[in-house]
Write a protein that holds these residues in place. Structure first.
Motif, PDB file in Angstrom:
ATOM      1  N   PRO A  65       0.664  -1.362  -0.116  1.00 43.06           N
ATOM      2  CA  PRO A  65      -0.059  -0.122   0.047  1.00 43.06           C
ATOM      3  C   PRO A  65       0.756   1.235   0.073  1.00 43.06           C
ATOM      4  CG  PRO A  65       0.130  -1.035   2.407  1.00 43.06           C
ATOM      5  CD  PRO A  65       0.798  -1.724   1.278  1.00 43.06           C
ATOM      6  N   LEU A  66       0.400   2.218  -0.350  1.00 42.69           N
ATOM      7  CA  LEU A  66       0.994   3.689  -0.619  1.00 42.69           C
ATOM      8  C   LEU A  66       1.039   3.995   1.077  1.00 42.69           C
ATOM      9  CD1 LEU A  66      -0.797   5.643  -3.231  1.00 42.69           C
ATOM     10  CD2 LEU A  66       1.679   4.791  -3.484  1.00 42.69           C
ATOM     11  N   PRO A  67       2.423   4.643   1.260  1.00 42.80           N
ATOM     12  CA  PRO A  67       2.691   5.171   2.798  1.00 42.80           C
ATOM     13  C   PRO A  67       1.466   6.209   3.139  1.00 42.80           C
ATOM     14  CG  PRO A  67       4.218   6.053   1.225  1.00 42.80           C
ATOM     15  CD  PRO A  67       3.502   5.062   0.429  1.00 42.80           C
ATOM     16  N   ALA A  68       1.096   6.217   4.362  1.00 39.08           N
ATOM     17  CA  ALA A  68       0.154   7.081   4.622  1.00 39.08           C
ATOM     18  C   ALA A  68       0.654   8.637   4.702  1.00 39.08           C
ATOM     19  CB  ALA A  68      -0.503   6.673   6.117  1.00 39.08           C
ATOM     20  N   VAL A  69       0.368   9.811   4.264  1.00 45.38           N
ATOM     21  CA  VAL A  69       0.882  11.107   4.417  1.00 45.38           C
ATOM     22  C   VAL A  69      -0.763  11.790   4.352  1.00 45.38           C
ATOM     23  CG1 VAL A  69       1.746  13.105   3.279  1.00 45.38           C
ATOM     24  CG2 VAL A  69       2.599  10.688   3.227  1.00 45.38           C
ATOM     25  N   HIS A  70      -0.570  12.368   5.835  1.00 49.51           N
ATOM     26  CA  HIS A  70      -1.652  13.130   6.059  1.00 49.51           C
ATOM     27  C   HIS A  70      -1.632  14.564   5.794  1.00 49.51           C
ATOM     28  CE1 HIS A  70      -3.555   9.431   7.544  1.00 49.51           C
ATOM     29  NE2 HIS A  70      -2.531   9.350   8.374  1.00 49.51           N
ATOM     30  N   PRO A  71      -1.913  15.178   4.790  1.00 47.49           N
ATOM     31  CA  PRO A  71      -1.708  16.735   4.472  1.00 47.49           C
ATOM     32  C   PRO A  71      -2.429  17.662   5.028  1.00 47.49           C
ATOM     33  CG  PRO A  71      -2.695  15.640   2.487  1.00 47.49           C
ATOM     34  CD  PRO A  71      -2.769  14.542   3.452  1.00 47.49           C
ATOM     35  N   HIS A  72      -2.434  18.761   5.244  1.00 44.08           N
ATOM     36  CA  HIS A  72      -3.095  19.735   5.685  1.00 44.08           C
ATOM     37  C   HIS A  72      -4.320  20.220   5.074  1.00 44.08           C
ATOM     38  CE1 HIS A  72       0.900  21.380   8.046  1.00 44.08           C
ATOM     39  NE2 HIS A  72       0.464  20.014   8.342  1.00 44.08           N
ATOM     40  N   ALA A  73      -5.359  20.385   5.584  1.00 43.60           N
ATOM     41  CA  ALA A  73      -6.637  20.887   4.974  1.00 43.60           C
ATOM     42  C   ALA A  73      -7.085  19.848   3.765  1.00 43.60           C
ATOM     43  CB  ALA A  73      -6.391  22.311   4.440  1.00 43.60           C
ATOM     44  N   ASP A  74      -7.307  20.483   2.590  1.00 48.35           N
ATOM     45  CA  ASP A  74      -7.921  19.602   1.503  1.00 48.35           C
ATOM     46  C   ASP A  74      -6.673  19.568   0.367  1.00 48.35           C
ATOM     47  OD1 ASP A  74     -10.122  19.431   2.556  1.00 48.35           O
ATOM     48  OD2 ASP A  74     -10.792  21.285   1.685  1.00 48.35           O
ATOM     49  N   THR A  75      -5.385  19.437   0.848  1.00 50.05           N
ATOM     50  CA  THR A  75      -4.201  19.373  -0.057  1.00 50.05           C
ATOM     51  C   THR A  75      -4.316  18.051  -0.903  1.00 50.05           C
ATOM     52  OG1 THR A  75      -3.078  20.460   1.518  1.00 50.05           O
ATOM     53  CG2 THR A  75      -1.741  19.366  -0.175  1.00 50.05           C
ATOM     54  N   PRO A  76      -4.218  18.119  -2.098  1.00 49.17           N
ATOM     55  CA  PRO A  76      -4.296  16.708  -2.856  1.00 49.17           C
ATOM     56  C   PRO A  76      -3.022  15.834  -2.807  1.00 49.17           C
ATOM     57  CG  PRO A  76      -4.202  18.684  -4.369  1.00 49.17           C
ATOM     58  CD  PRO A  76      -4.452  19.136  -3.112  1.00 49.17           C
ATOM     59  N   VAL A  77      -3.046  14.765  -2.793  1.00 44.54           N
ATOM     60  CA  VAL A  77      -1.999  13.849  -2.650  1.00 44.54           C
ATOM     61  C   VAL A  77      -2.024  13.029  -4.102  1.00 44.54           C
ATOM     62  CG1 VAL A  77      -0.733  12.138  -1.568  1.00 44.54           C
ATOM     63  CG2 VAL A  77      -1.953  13.546  -0.387  1.00 44.54           C
ATOM     64  N   VAL A  78      -0.677  13.007  -4.807  1.00 44.78           N
ATOM     65  CA  VAL A  78      -0.566  12.080  -5.923  1.00 44.78           C
ATOM     66  C   VAL A  78       0.785  11.517  -5.923  1.00 44.78           C
ATOM     67  CG1 VAL A  78      -0.489  12.428  -8.335  1.00 44.78           C
ATOM     68  CG2 VAL A  78      -1.916  14.086  -7.134  1.00 44.78           C
ATOM     69  N   ALA A  79       0.583  10.086  -6.446  1.00 46.66           N
ATOM     70  CA  ALA A  79       1.777   9.189  -6.217  1.00 46.66           C
ATOM     71  C   ALA A  79       2.212   9.169  -7.664  1.00 46.66           C
ATOM     72  CB  ALA A  79       1.393   7.950  -5.740  1.00 46.66           C
ATOM     73  N   VAL A  80       3.430   9.469  -7.901  1.00 44.99           N
ATOM     74  CA  VAL A  80       4.127   9.083  -9.602  1.00 44.99           C
ATOM     75  C   VAL A  80       5.287   8.360  -9.490  1.00 44.99           C
ATOM     76  CG1 VAL A  80       3.129  11.458  -9.756  1.00 44.99           C
ATOM     77  CG2 VAL A  80       5.318  11.189  -9.252  1.00 44.99           C
ATOM     78  N   SER A  81       5.774   7.832 -10.753  1.00 44.82           N
ATOM     79  CA  SER A  81       7.074   7.323 -11.018  1.00 44.82           C
ATOM     80  C   SER A  81       7.564   8.226 -12.045  1.00 44.82           C
ATOM     81  CB  SER A  81       6.883   5.802 -11.236  1.00 44.82           C
ATOM     82  OG  SER A  81       7.927   5.515 -11.753  1.00 44.82           O
ATOM     83  N   SER A  82       8.684   8.675 -11.868  1.00 45.70           N
ATOM     84  CA  SER A  82       9.388   9.562 -13.173  1.00 45.70           C
ATOM     85  C   SER A  82      10.109   8.496 -13.947  1.00 45.70           C
ATOM     86  CB  SER A  82      10.304  10.424 -12.704  1.00 45.70           C
ATOM     87  OG  SER A  82       9.760  11.507 -11.774  1.00 45.70           O
ATOM     88  N   VAL A  83      10.094   7.188 -13.594  1.00 45.41           N
ATOM     89  CA  VAL A  83      10.812   6.189 -14.551  1.00 45.41           C
ATOM     90  C   VAL A  83       9.911   5.631 -15.645  1.00 45.41           C
ATOM     91  CG1 VAL A  83      12.126   4.119 -14.387  1.00 45.41           C
ATOM     92  CG2 VAL A  83      12.636   5.758 -12.977  1.00 45.41           C
ATOM     93  N   THR A  84       8.566   5.302 -14.738  1.00 45.48           N
ATOM     94  CA  THR A  84       7.558   4.423 -15.502  1.00 45.48           C
ATOM     95  C   THR A  84       6.557   5.445 -16.151  1.00 45.48           C
ATOM     96  OG1 THR A  84       6.255   3.949 -13.642  1.00 45.48           O
ATOM     97  CG2 THR A  84       7.887   2.420 -14.341  1.00 45.48           C
ATOM     98  N   GLN A  85       6.625   6.841 -15.528  1.00 47.42           N
ATOM     99  CA  GLN A  85       5.591   7.877 -15.637  1.00 47.42           C
ATOM    100  C   GLN A  85       4.202   7.462 -15.395  1.00 47.42           C
ATOM    101  OE1 GLN A  85       5.747   9.713 -19.787  1.00 47.42           O
ATOM    102  NE2 GLN A  85       8.235   9.435 -19.757  1.00 47.42           N
ATOM    103  N   ALA A  86       4.092   6.587 -14.429  1.00 45.36           N
ATOM    104  CA  ALA A  86       2.842   6.266 -13.811  1.00 45.36           C
ATOM    105  C   ALA A  86       2.614   7.534 -13.125  1.00 45.36           C
ATOM    106  CB  ALA A  86       3.121   5.064 -12.730  1.00 45.36           C
ATOM    107  N   GLY A  87       1.045   7.785 -13.180  1.00 49.15           N
ATOM    108  CA  GLY A  87       0.695   9.077 -12.291  1.00 49.15           C
ATOM    109  C   GLY A  87       1.012  10.431 -12.956  1.00 49.15           C
ATOM    110  N   ILE A  88       2.009  10.533 -13.733  1.00 51.58           N
ATOM    111  CA  ILE A  88       2.368  12.011 -14.389  1.00 51.58           C
ATOM    112  C   ILE A  88       1.201  12.732 -14.916  1.00 51.58           C
ATOM    113  CG2 ILE A  88       4.111  13.074 -16.169  1.00 51.58           C
ATOM    114  CD1 ILE A  88       5.375  12.115 -13.700  1.00 51.58           C
ATOM    115  N   PRO A  89       0.362  12.112 -15.764  1.00 47.94           N
ATOM    116  CA  PRO A  89      -0.719  12.823 -16.423  1.00 47.94           C
ATOM    117  C   PRO A  89      -1.693  13.310 -15.290  1.00 47.94           C
ATOM    118  CG  PRO A  89      -0.437  11.084 -17.624  1.00 47.94           C
ATOM    119  CD  PRO A  89       0.341  10.662 -16.472  1.00 47.94           C
ATOM    120  N   GLU A  90      -2.081  12.671 -14.235  1.00 44.80           N
ATOM    121  CA  GLU A  90      -2.902  12.816 -13.030  1.00 44.80           C
ATOM    122  C   GLU A  90      -2.254  13.998 -12.352  1.00 44.80           C
ATOM    123  OE1 GLU A  90      -4.542  11.223  -9.021  1.00 44.80           O
ATOM    124  OE2 GLU A  90      -3.779  10.084 -10.376  1.00 44.80           O
TER     125      GLU A  90
END
Length: 346
Positions: free
Chosen positions: A289-314
């Motif tokens: 699972p993705l590590p839990a990061v609890h940002p402040h307020a309504d800050t969006p969280v996006v996981a990406v991989s620069s190598v495979t470019q997964a999540g880059i468009p999002e």
């Protein structure tokens, strides 16, 4: 070479002296005084030039002097005024008094000008002193000296998104994937020694500028590492992307550390909206699972991989939406600020 700070000494031109002269012409007895005024000295301005990206020119030349005004002459001829001197700097440059650190002003948009040293006034010639009871004055005035001061130029890059993260958080790799920028990439800390800008192009002609700065470590606000020197370059950004690798032992602690260093450096920087970017997704074991990061307020969280470019468009769409939400408060659209009698735009 990227130079973002420079101290220069500027001297405005002195005004020319007024002339003491009397009209000498055949068949015109008692022609009276005809000494002209001296010309004004040139002033020194700092002007934003979009063709520049660094303050390198001011590392090798620190003394700048405007042209002096010419002296007045007979026949009521006023001396020529000295030419103004313009110091070209990149947009986003602040001007401060070197001795006190007080902000004199800033130039944000190409063409903006800021007066930093006013030229001296030219002296009056003896023709100015003639009165009905004093018809042959010999008085004249010397020109005034121009203002002289030492100023500090501080460049703060203007970008839409600033990448904030620890060394080896994947900032340079991400910038190279989403833009045409080619920062240095290596598997050791502090490979980025100077800020880099990259233009990100999206569909429908949309684009925004991303700034990559050297890695931030604990104590950066107090001068540790390279953070103190380069945190200034994310002050003007409209949005901050906080990069946290998924391989960190405690991603939440890393996230809190970066926000704390930003707040200790500048509360205004910490108050900017931000997006949390979980990087190096390709190094996460399959099924984990993705590590839990609890940002402040309504800050969006996006996981990406620069190598495979997964999540880059999002990620790019998330950054664009966040920029649209903050467009009304962009500091780039604000007029140049000024302080003190010299802080006037031209």
């Amino acid at each position: 070479m990227f130079i973002d700070r420079a101290v220069v000494h500027v001297v405005a031109g002195p005004g020319g002296a007024g002339a003491s002269s009397f009209r000498r012409e055949k068949f015109v007895p008692k022609g009276g005084p005809d000494g002209g005024d001296g010309g004004s000295g040139g002033s020194v301005y700092v002007r934003a030039d979009s063709n520049l990206a660094t303050l390198l020119d001011y590392r090798y030349r620190i003394h700048w002097k405007a042209e002096r005004g010419q002296h007045g002459k007979g026949k009521n001829m006023t001396g020529k005024s000295g030419s103004d001197l313009y110091l070209p700097v990149p947009p986003g440059t602040e001007v401060r008094a070197a001795d006190t650190g007080d902000l004199l002003g800033e130039v944000l948009v190409a063409g903006d000008g800021l007066l930093v040293a006013r030229g001296g006034r030219g002296g009056r010639g003896n023709a100015r002193f003639a009165t009905p009871t004093h018809r042959s004055p010999r008085e004249w005035e010397p020109g005034e000296y121009g203002e002289e001061r030492t100023i500090e130029l501080v460049l703060k890059l203007i970008a839409d998104v600033g990448l904030l993260g620890e060394p080896n958080a994947g900032k340079s790799t991400l910038l190279s994937v989403i833009s045409a920028a080619r920062p240095k990439i290596a598997d050791y800390p502090f490979t980025t020694l100077q800020p880099h800008l990259g233009v990100v192009g999206l569909s429908d002609g949309r684009s925004f500028v991303v700034a990559d700065i050297p890695g931030i470590i604990e104590g950066a606000h107090a001068g540790k590492g390279l953070g103190l020197r380069f945190l200034q370059h994310v002050e003007r950004t409209r949005l901050v992307a906080v990069l946290v690798p998924v391989t960190m032992p405690d991603p939440q602690a890393t996230y809190e550390l970066l926000l704390r260093e930003a707040e200790l450096y500048s509360p205004d920087l910490a108050a900017k909206p931000h997006v949390v970017v979980l990087t190096k997704l390709d190094l996460l074991p399959a099924g984990s699972p993705l590590p839990a990061v609890h940002p402040h307020a309504d800050t969006p969280v996006v996981a990406v991989s620069s190598v495979t470019q997964a999540g880059i468009p999002e990620l790019l769409e998330t950054l664009w939406r966040s920029l649209r939400a903050t467009a009304a408060t962009s500091p780039v659209s604000a007029p140049p600020r000024s302080a003190g009698p010299l802080g006037t735009s031209r």
